[in-house]
Design an enzyme around this catalytic site. Structure first.
Site, short mmCIF file in Angstrom:
data_model
loop_
_atom_site.label_atom_id
_atom_site.label_comp_id
_atom_site.label_asym_id
_atom_site.label_seq_id
_atom_site.Cartn_x
_atom_site.Cartn_y
_atom_site.Cartn_z
N LYS A 35 0.76 -1.18 0.08
CA LYS A 35 0.14 -0.06 0.04
C LYS A 35 0.94 1.24 0.04
O LYS A 35 0.45 2.43 -0.30
CB LYS A 35 -0.99 0.02 1.32
CG LYS A 35 -1.72 -1.33 1.52
CD LYS A 35 -2.58 -1.22 2.84
CE LYS A 35 -3.37 -2.39 2.94
NZ LYS A 35 -3.88 -2.59 4.20
N GLY A 36 1.97 1.15 0.41
CA GLY A 36 3.09 2.43 0.70
C GLY A 36 3.14 3.21 -0.51
O GLY A 36 3.24 4.49 -0.33
N LYS A 76 16.80 4.38 1.96
CA LYS A 76 17.66 4.23 3.22
C LYS A 76 18.84 3.36 3.02
O LYS A 76 18.83 2.12 3.14
CB LYS A 76 16.70 3.43 4.18
CG LYS A 76 16.53 4.16 5.37
CD LYS A 76 15.77 3.01 6.50
CE LYS A 76 14.49 3.53 6.67
NZ LYS A 76 13.70 2.67 7.79
N GLU A 107 8.17 2.40 -5.70
CA GLU A 107 7.93 2.12 -4.29
C GLU A 107 8.10 3.26 -3.48
O GLU A 107 8.43 4.14 -3.79
CB GLU A 107 9.15 1.05 -3.91
CG GLU A 107 8.91 -0.66 -3.79
CD GLU A 107 8.24 -0.71 -2.41
OE1 GLU A 107 7.42 -0.01 -2.08
OE2 GLU A 107 8.24 -1.75 -1.96
N ASP A 108 7.65 3.02 -2.02
CA ASP A 108 7.88 4.02 -1.28
C ASP A 108 9.21 4.18 -0.68
O ASP A 108 9.81 5.16 -0.44
CB ASP A 108 6.73 3.64 0.02
CG ASP A 108 6.75 2.47 0.55
OD1 ASP A 108 7.59 1.63 0.18
OD2 ASP A 108 6.19 2.08 1.44
N ASP A 162 3.36 3.73 6.66
CA ASP A 162 2.67 3.48 7.66
C ASP A 162 3.37 3.07 8.83
O ASP A 162 4.52 2.67 8.95
CB ASP A 162 1.51 2.50 7.57
CG ASP A 162 2.16 1.22 7.55
OD1 ASP A 162 3.17 0.95 6.51
OD2 ASP A 162 1.65 0.01 8.12
N ARG A 221 -0.48 6.74 6.75
CA ARG A 221 -0.59 6.84 5.43
C ARG A 221 -1.12 8.07 4.85
O ARG A 221 -0.54 8.49 3.75
CB ARG A 221 -1.30 5.66 4.88
CG ARG A 221 -0.53 4.26 5.15
CD ARG A 221 -1.27 3.28 4.35
NE ARG A 221 -0.75 1.80 4.62
CZ ARG A 221 0.05 1.15 4.62
NH1 ARG A 221 1.28 1.74 3.83
NH2 ARG A 221 0.44 0.04 4.89
N ASP A 278 14.59 -0.21 1.69
CA ASP A 278 15.32 -0.43 3.05
C ASP A 278 16.57 -1.21 3.19
O ASP A 278 17.53 -1.17 2.62
CB ASP A 278 14.17 -0.83 4.06
CG ASP A 278 14.49 -0.59 5.59
OD1 ASP A 278 15.63 -0.21 6.04
OD2 ASP A 278 13.87 -1.27 6.26
N PHE A 320 12.83 5.38 11.05
CA PHE A 320 11.80 4.97 10.74
C PHE A 320 10.76 6.07 10.47
O PHE A 320 10.47 6.93 11.41
CB PHE A 320 11.14 3.93 11.72
CG PHE A 320 9.67 3.24 11.25
CD1 PHE A 320 10.06 2.05 10.49
CD2 PHE A 320 8.35 3.69 11.52
CE1 PHE A 320 9.01 1.45 10.08
CE2 PHE A 320 7.42 3.20 10.98
CZ PHE A 320 7.71 1.90 10.33
P1 IMP Z 1 12.87 -3.90 2.39
O1 IMP Z 1 12.28 -4.79 1.94
O2 IMP Z 1 13.58 -4.12 3.72
O3 IMP Z 1 13.65 -2.90 1.53
O4 IMP Z 1 11.71 -2.81 2.93
C1 IMP Z 1 10.71 -2.46 2.01
C2 IMP Z 1 9.60 -2.20 2.69
O5 IMP Z 1 9.49 -1.96 4.14
C3 IMP Z 1 8.84 -0.82 2.19
O6 IMP Z 1 8.10 -1.19 1.01
C4 IMP Z 1 7.91 -0.26 3.14
O7 IMP Z 1 6.94 -0.67 3.04
C5 IMP Z 1 8.38 -0.83 4.39
N1 IMP Z 1 9.58 0.19 5.30
C6 IMP Z 1 10.80 0.23 5.21
N2 IMP Z 1 11.27 1.25 5.99
C7 IMP Z 1 10.15 1.93 6.46
C8 IMP Z 1 9.76 3.08 7.30
O8 IMP Z 1 10.88 3.85 7.61
N3 IMP Z 1 8.43 3.35 7.56
C9 IMP Z 1 7.59 2.71 6.83
N4 IMP Z 1 7.81 1.54 6.22
C10 IMP Z 1 9.10 1.06 5.96
MG MG Z 2 6.25 -0.80 0.59
#
Ligand code: IMP
Ligand code: MG
Length: 176
Positions: A44-45, A133, A100-101, A161, A167, A104, A154
């Site tokens: 949803k992000g 990030k 993507e939002d 969210d 959101r 991470d 975060f």
């Molecule tokens: P990754 O797979 O660890 O790169 O994380 C990606 C997903 O984690 C993103 O699409 C977000 O939905 C969520 N996410 C990562 N960091 C944050 C944050 O700081 N706030 C909210 N959601 C996050």
């Molecule tokens: Mg996401």
């Protein structure tokens, strides 16, 4: 962790977000030069970012939505990517732009890029994230385009969210 709206500090206000999104859209307009693009928005992000970004794209655009989850109610990733709904039309021969939002650990991005490459013979595949990030990366993957690099905090708002909330904010904030 518990996040209350009154304790949020603004990281990127609405104006900063919208200004940067127009810059990103212009970069993408230059990249695709009028060629049709299928945008894949990761719910949803990424929903706020995707809808604002596509308003400034000038080529023919189709939008698809897929739904992934990795976080649950905690602020650290579970390390597993859940494909809640990844139904897509035939994308063979298409220019595909994943929206993507935030990147991470990079696990979600890697999962998606692998999924696209395994299932479709796309014409081109690009990954655009509002936030990056970089310091939290666990796999060697970088978005082709991103709005802002942030350090290891975060963040919530503008699609992002905490436990499903925040959101709807027009800005991106973090807990002080
Ligand atoms: P990754 O797979 O660890 O790169 O994380 C990606 C997903 O984690 C993103 O699409 C977000 O939905 C969520 N996410 C990562 N960091 C944050 C944050 O700081 N706030 C909210 N959601 C996050
Ligand atoms: Mg996401």
């Amino acid at each position: 962790m518990d996040i209350k709206i009154e304790n949020l500090k603004v990281l990127f206000d609405e104006n900063r977000l919208q200004t940067r999104i127009i810059e990103l859209a212009n970069e993408l307009n230059n990249l695709y030069k009028g060629e049709e693009v299928t945008v894949v928005c990761v719910l949803k992000g990424a929903v706020m970012f995707a809808v604002d970004l596509i308003k400034s794209l000038n080529m023919p655009v189709k939008i698809e939505f897929i739904r992934l989850s990795s976080y649950g109610s905690s602020v650290t990733t579970s390390g597993k990517v859940n494909a809640v709904d990844i139904r897509l039309p035939d994308l063979n021969g298409k220019n595909v732009l994943i929206i993507e939002d935030i990147v991470d650990t990079g696990l979600t991005a890697k999962f998606l890029l692998d999924f696209m490459n395994c299932n479709f013979n796309v014409k081109s595949l690009k990954f655009c994230s509002l936030l990056d990030k970089k310091v939290s990366r666990k796999v060697d993957i970088q978005p082709d385009y991103y709005g802002f690099e942030i350090d290891d905090k975060f963040v919530v708002g503008y699609g992002l969210d905490y436990d499903g909330y925040f959101r709807n904010l027009r800005y991106i904030g973090y807990k002080e």
